[in-house]
Design a protein around this motif. Structure first.
Motif, PDB file in Angstrom:
ATOM      1  N   GLY A   1       6.482  -0.999   2.612  1.00 16.15           N
ATOM      2  CA  GLY A   1       7.838  -0.213   2.292  1.00 16.15           C
ATOM      3  C   GLY A   1       8.240  -0.423   0.946  1.00 16.15           C
ATOM      4  N   ALA A   2       8.279  -1.616   0.269  1.00 19.11           N
ATOM      5  CA  ALA A   2       8.569  -1.721  -1.159  1.00 19.11           C
ATOM      6  C   ALA A   2       7.744  -1.090  -2.105  1.00 19.11           C
ATOM      7  CB  ALA A   2       8.829  -3.303  -1.544  1.00 19.11           C
ATOM      8  N   THR A   3       6.234  -1.179  -1.908  1.00 22.67           N
ATOM      9  CA  THR A   3       5.211  -0.559  -2.657  1.00 22.67           C
ATOM     10  C   THR A   3       5.646   0.972  -2.575  1.00 22.67           C
ATOM     11  OG1 THR A   3       3.765  -2.268  -2.034  1.00 22.67           O
ATOM     12  CG2 THR A   3       2.844  -0.368  -3.150  1.00 22.67           C
ATOM     13  N   LEU A   4       5.704   1.412  -1.456  1.00 19.56           N
ATOM     14  CA  LEU A   4       5.848   3.031  -1.494  1.00 19.56           C
ATOM     15  C   LEU A   4       7.215   3.477  -2.047  1.00 19.56           C
ATOM     16  CD1 LEU A   4       4.700   5.207   0.851  1.00 19.56           C
ATOM     17  CD2 LEU A   4       6.988   5.393   1.381  1.00 19.56           C
ATOM     18  N   ALA A   5       8.311   2.639  -1.999  1.00 16.60           N
ATOM     19  CA  ALA A   5       9.615   3.115  -2.669  1.00 16.60           C
ATOM     20  C   ALA A   5       9.220   3.314  -4.264  1.00 16.60           C
ATOM     21  CB  ALA A   5      10.793   2.230  -2.103  1.00 16.60           C
ATOM     22  N   LYS A   6       8.751   2.047  -4.736  1.00 17.98           N
ATOM     23  CA  LYS A   6       8.482   2.011  -6.098  1.00 17.98           C
ATOM     24  C   LYS A   6       7.452   3.136  -6.703  1.00 17.98           C
ATOM     25  CE  LYS A   6       6.049  -1.302  -9.097  1.00 17.98           C
ATOM     26  NZ  LYS A   6       5.708  -2.782  -9.152  1.00 17.98           N
ATOM     27  N   TYR A   7       6.297   3.245  -5.892  1.00 16.59           N
ATOM     28  CA  TYR A   7       5.159   4.183  -6.637  1.00 16.59           C
ATOM     29  C   TYR A   7       5.825   5.641  -6.310  1.00 16.59           C
ATOM     30  CZ  TYR A   7       2.549   0.768  -8.146  1.00 16.59           C
ATOM     31  OH  TYR A   7       2.261  -0.607  -9.051  1.00 16.59           O
ATOM     32  N   LEU A   8       6.663   5.810  -5.252  1.00 17.24           N
ATOM     33  CA  LEU A   8       7.173   7.483  -5.204  1.00 17.24           C
ATOM     34  C   LEU A   8       7.876   7.535  -6.153  1.00 17.24           C
ATOM     35  CD1 LEU A   8       8.463   7.826  -1.542  1.00 17.24           C
ATOM     36  CD2 LEU A   8       6.723   9.287  -2.725  1.00 17.24           C
ATOM     37  N   ARG A   9       8.941   6.528  -6.912  1.00 18.41           N
ATOM     38  CA  ARG A   9       9.786   6.565  -7.964  1.00 18.41           C
ATOM     39  C   ARG A   9       8.807   6.988  -9.276  1.00 18.41           C
ATOM     40  NH1 ARG A   9      14.512   8.805  -8.433  1.00 18.41           N
ATOM     41  NH2 ARG A   9      14.995   7.392  -9.992  1.00 18.41           N
ATOM     42  N   ILE A  10       7.842   6.005  -9.466  1.00 26.73           N
ATOM     43  CA  ILE A  10       6.979   6.166 -10.655  1.00 26.73           C
ATOM     44  C   ILE A  10       6.231   7.217 -10.639  1.00 26.73           C
ATOM     45  CG2 ILE A  10       5.181   5.038 -11.917  1.00 26.73           C
ATOM     46  CD1 ILE A  10       5.945   2.252 -10.691  1.00 26.73           C
ATOM     47  N   TRP A  11       5.584   7.638  -9.525  1.00 29.14           N
ATOM     48  CA  TRP A  11       4.507   8.757  -9.834  1.00 29.14           C
ATOM     49  C   TRP A  11       5.110  10.085  -9.738  1.00 29.14           C
ATOM     50  CZ3 TRP A  11       0.667   6.185  -6.129  1.00 29.14           C
ATOM     51  CH2 TRP A  11      -0.026   5.163  -6.885  1.00 29.14           C
ATOM     52  N   SER A  12       6.504  10.273  -9.100  1.00 31.21           N
ATOM     53  CA  SER A  12       7.335  11.416  -9.286  1.00 31.21           C
ATOM     54  C   SER A  12       8.094  11.645 -10.407  1.00 31.21           C
ATOM     55  CB  SER A  12       8.177  11.637  -7.980  1.00 31.21           C
ATOM     56  OG  SER A  12       9.365  10.726  -7.888  1.00 31.21           O
ATOM     57  N   ASP A  13       7.985  10.692 -11.501  1.00 28.38           N
ATOM     58  CA  ASP A  13       8.707  10.658 -12.579  1.00 28.38           C
ATOM     59  C   ASP A  13      10.179  10.673 -12.377  1.00 28.38           C
ATOM     60  OD1 ASP A  13       6.803  10.533 -14.438  1.00 28.38           O
ATOM     61  OD2 ASP A  13       6.850  12.756 -14.827  1.00 28.38           O
TER      62      ASP A  13
ATOM     63  N   CYS B   1      -0.054   6.826   0.591  1.00 28.57           N
ATOM     64  CA  CYS B   1       0.960   7.640   1.218  1.00 28.57           C
ATOM     65  C   CYS B   1       1.761   8.119   0.243  1.00 28.57           C
ATOM     66  CB  CYS B   1       1.703   6.598   2.116  1.00 28.57           C
ATOM     67  SG  CYS B   1       3.124   7.524   2.948  1.00 28.57           S
ATOM     68  N   ALA B   2       2.297   7.378  -0.860  1.00 28.99           N
ATOM     69  CA  ALA B   2       3.040   8.058  -1.741  1.00 28.99           C
ATOM     70  C   ALA B   2       2.533   9.097  -2.597  1.00 28.99           C
ATOM     71  CB  ALA B   2       3.256   6.648  -3.114  1.00 28.99           C
ATOM     72  N   ASP B   3       1.188   9.045  -2.665  1.00 29.03           N
ATOM     73  CA  ASP B   3       0.413  10.091  -3.560  1.00 29.03           C
ATOM     74  C   ASP B   3       0.374  11.334  -2.495  1.00 29.03           C
ATOM     75  OD1 ASP B   3      -1.351  11.271  -5.462  1.00 29.03           O
ATOM     76  OD2 ASP B   3      -2.946  10.853  -3.765  1.00 29.03           O
ATOM     77  N   ALA B   4       0.154  11.077  -1.400  1.00 29.32           N
ATOM     78  CA  ALA B   4       0.144  12.244  -0.386  1.00 29.32           C
ATOM     79  C   ALA B   4       1.625  12.953  -0.140  1.00 29.32           C
ATOM     80  CB  ALA B   4      -0.310  11.692   1.084  1.00 29.32           C
ATOM     81  N   ILE B   5       2.715  12.160  -0.276  1.00 26.77           N
ATOM     82  CA  ILE B   5       4.030  12.637  -0.174  1.00 26.77           C
ATOM     83  C   ILE B   5       4.363  13.546  -1.211  1.00 26.77           C
ATOM     84  CG2 ILE B   5       6.401  12.235   0.134  1.00 26.77           C
ATOM     85  CD1 ILE B   5       5.885   9.877   2.016  1.00 26.77           C
ATOM     86  N   ILE B   6       3.960  13.275  -2.415  1.00 29.34           N
ATOM     87  CA  ILE B   6       4.129  13.859  -3.680  1.00 29.34           C
ATOM     88  C   ILE B   6       3.461  15.214  -3.749  1.00 29.34           C
ATOM     89  CG2 ILE B   6       3.913  13.793  -6.017  1.00 29.34           C
ATOM     90  CD1 ILE B   6       4.274  10.792  -6.119  1.00 29.34           C
ATOM     91  N   ARG B   7       1.989  15.142  -3.241  1.00 34.21           N
ATOM     92  CA  ARG B   7       1.321  16.380  -2.924  1.00 34.21           C
ATOM     93  C   ARG B   7       1.773  17.301  -1.933  1.00 34.21           C
ATOM     94  NH1 ARG B   7      -3.889  15.634  -4.890  1.00 34.21           N
ATOM     95  NH2 ARG B   7      -4.276  13.760  -6.298  1.00 34.21           N
ATOM     96  N   GLU B   8       2.349  16.537  -0.971  1.00 35.13           N
ATOM     97  CA  GLU B   8       2.807  17.315   0.183  1.00 35.13           C
ATOM     98  C   GLU B   8       4.116  18.370  -0.316  1.00 35.13           C
ATOM     99  OE1 GLU B   8       2.140  18.010   3.289  1.00 35.13           O
ATOM    100  OE2 GLU B   8       4.007  19.120   4.098  1.00 35.13           O
TER     101      GLU B   8
END
Ligand SMILES: Cc1cc2nc3c(=O)[nH]c(=O)nc-3n(C[C@H](O)[C@H](O)[C@H](O)COP(=O)(O)OP(=O)(O)OC[C@H]3O[C@@H](n4cnc5c(N)ncnc54)[C@H](O)[C@@H]3O)c2cc1C
Length: 442
Positions: free
Chosen positions: A46-58, A348-355
């Motif tokens: 969960g923590a990795t996901l939250a962090k990388y969703l923020r970083i990779w979605s700017d 997963c973070a990458d997939a959600i951003i792409r979705e």
């Protein structure tokens, strides 16, 4: 298979090959890129996901991470609390950097349910907070399957028969029980049925306890009751330890299926198994696992059992769209480990951003063939075998289009790295763990 370079695994990768084209995906979505994601659980997944969703979605995606606790006590390295090699605060991870450095909104509370409206979802917390969002990612780790005589509720039996398999208070209880043992006493432990978190972990714990008995008490017994027909992982290493340096201490019993536990009035515990009854004052039962309760409550399991089936390219539930399950709660066929949870969360973070981007451009960025070719995950577990030596195990998985699954492509046993324990591995273990902690929570 190529030889695995151990050093490569110590540095947990901040970026992922799968992410190579995300900037162009973001550009394709332009300014309409807006979404709200709630992440349930602030462990390694969960923590990795939250962090990388923020970083990779700017910073475009609003991310709320909910955990029932105010911080996360890592299971990784937690066996070293038992022999005082580490203190609990040294493995406790604060959520503050996720808030301060990446703008993750952190909420403390237990998620009790999610309701779906036509255009959004509402996540309900036990403190009466409701959070509206577009996507829900579940990363609640594991729940234990009840053992006869060991049901939580009547008396809290886990205080007397600790599992210490979700780190924190339980780890302290087991440590205290171990430290109260006298020379000649017996420590019984049970191995859970596969799949369970940290495959070498139970055997590693047997070694840590045997080492403690040998060094501190001089004599005593460790009885390992294993439901499997043989040591489930790193067999050569653990067999060598049990029959070699710990031959006077460890008794290993295969095919020992746990039937029930009885706690006697004098404090002794009787462990009843398919190969007989065993009695001791200190009993460490690690029950068989299933997905975190909220995953079951949301009907993301088949027949309400086991772990959640997910699409390997996204970790979206195969049973409900818009719900994702990362880490130990899913049944992706990959090892249940913190290292793996971190890797899955990035995919997963990458997939959600792409979705999200696909929604505004009508493109399926998730199943982009270039992306699929690049999806890789890996896992590493270090196991202390003595007070200052450890063994090491790793595996690499790659996406397989034919089955929409992750296939094992390399493992440390297939390479020329000897799966033996050493002081070098022990030193590397701390560097690796620090890298995993900072990549996840830092
Ligand atoms: C002794 C031991 C040694 C280990 N060693 C290693 C190792 O060497 N390498 C390795 O990679 N892995 C290791 N592991 C395994 C690793 O700890 C787990 O695989 C990892 O923690 C899984 O991460 P997760 O995020 O899925 O679950 P967790 O880390 O368990 O996190 C789940 C989080 O969700 C929260 N939560 C649950 N339900 C709710 C809810 N309804 N609402 C709000 N919050 C909720 C919990 O509070 C928790 O913080 C070890 C495990 C053990 C027990």
């Amino acid at each position: 298979m190529t030889q695995i370079n151990r050093r490569e695994f110590i540095k947990i990768s901040g970026a992922s090959a799968a992410l190579a084209v995300t900037p162009s995906v973001l550009k394709a979505a332009e300014s309409s890129f807006e979404a709200r994601v709630v992440v349930v659980g602030g462990g390694f997944a969960g923590a990795t996901l939250a962090k990388y969703l923020r970083i990779w979605s700017d910073g475009k995606i609003k991310v709320t991470m909910v955990d029932k606790n105010s911080d996360h006590v890592s299971c990784v390295l937690s066996n070293l609390i038992l022999n005082d090699r580490l203190q609990l605060d040294e493995i406790t991870q604060s959520f503050t950097p996720l808030q301060d450095n990446y703008g993750v909104i952190v909420e403390q509370g237990m998620v009790t349910g999610v309701t779906e409206e036509a255009a959004f979802k509402i996540v309900h917390l036990d403190n009466n907070t409701d959070i509206e969002c577009d996507y829900v990612v579940l990363a609640p780790g594991i729940e234990f399957i009840d053992i006869p005589g060991l049901k939580e509720g009547d008396i809290n039996h886990f205080d007397q028969v600790p599992h210490a398999w979700i780190a924190g208070e339980q780890t302290e209880i087991l440590r205290e029980q171990l430290h109260a043992m006298k020379a000649g006493d017996t420590f019984i432990m049970t191995v859970p049925e596969s799949p369970y978190r940290c495959p070498p972990g139970p055997y590693e714990r047997a070694c840590v306890v045997a080492d403690y008995i040998k060094r501190v008490l001089g004599e005593g017994q460790v009885i390992v009751l294993d439901p499997h027909a043989e040591i489930a992982i790193e067999k050569e290493t653990f067999e060598q330890a049990f029959k070699g340096i710990y031959k006077d201490i460890v008794t290993y019993k295969p095919n020992a299926k746990l039937e029930s536990i009885e706690i006697k009035d004098n404090g002794e515990k009787v462990v009843k198994t398919s190969v007989g009854d065993f009695t001791a004052k200190v009993v460490n039962v690690i029950p068989t696992h299933e997905a975190g309760k909220i995953v079951k409550d949301l009907k993301l399991l088949i027949d309400d059992k086991g772990f959640a089936p997910v699409h390997a390219a996204s970790y979206e539930s195969k049973l409900r769209t818009g719900f994702y399950v990362v880490g130990d709660s899913n049944s992706s066929g990959q090892p249940k480990s913190g290292h793996m949870a971190n890797a899955q969360a990035k995919v997963c973070a990458d997939a959600i951003i792409r979705e999200i981007a696909g929604k505004t451009t009508s493109k399926d960025f998730v199943y982009d063939s270039e992306r699929l070719k690049n999806i890789k995950t890996n896992s590493a577990c270090y196991s202390p075998i003595t007070y200052d030596e450890a063994s090491w195990l790793t595996a690499v998985f790659a996406y397989e289009t034919a089955n929409n699954s992750m296939a094992l492509v390399e493992d440390s046993f297939a390479s020329s790295n000897s799966p033996h324990w050493s002081n070098d591995n022990f030193e590397d273990m701390f560097e690796w763990a620090e890298s995993l902690f900072s990549n996840t929570f830092g």
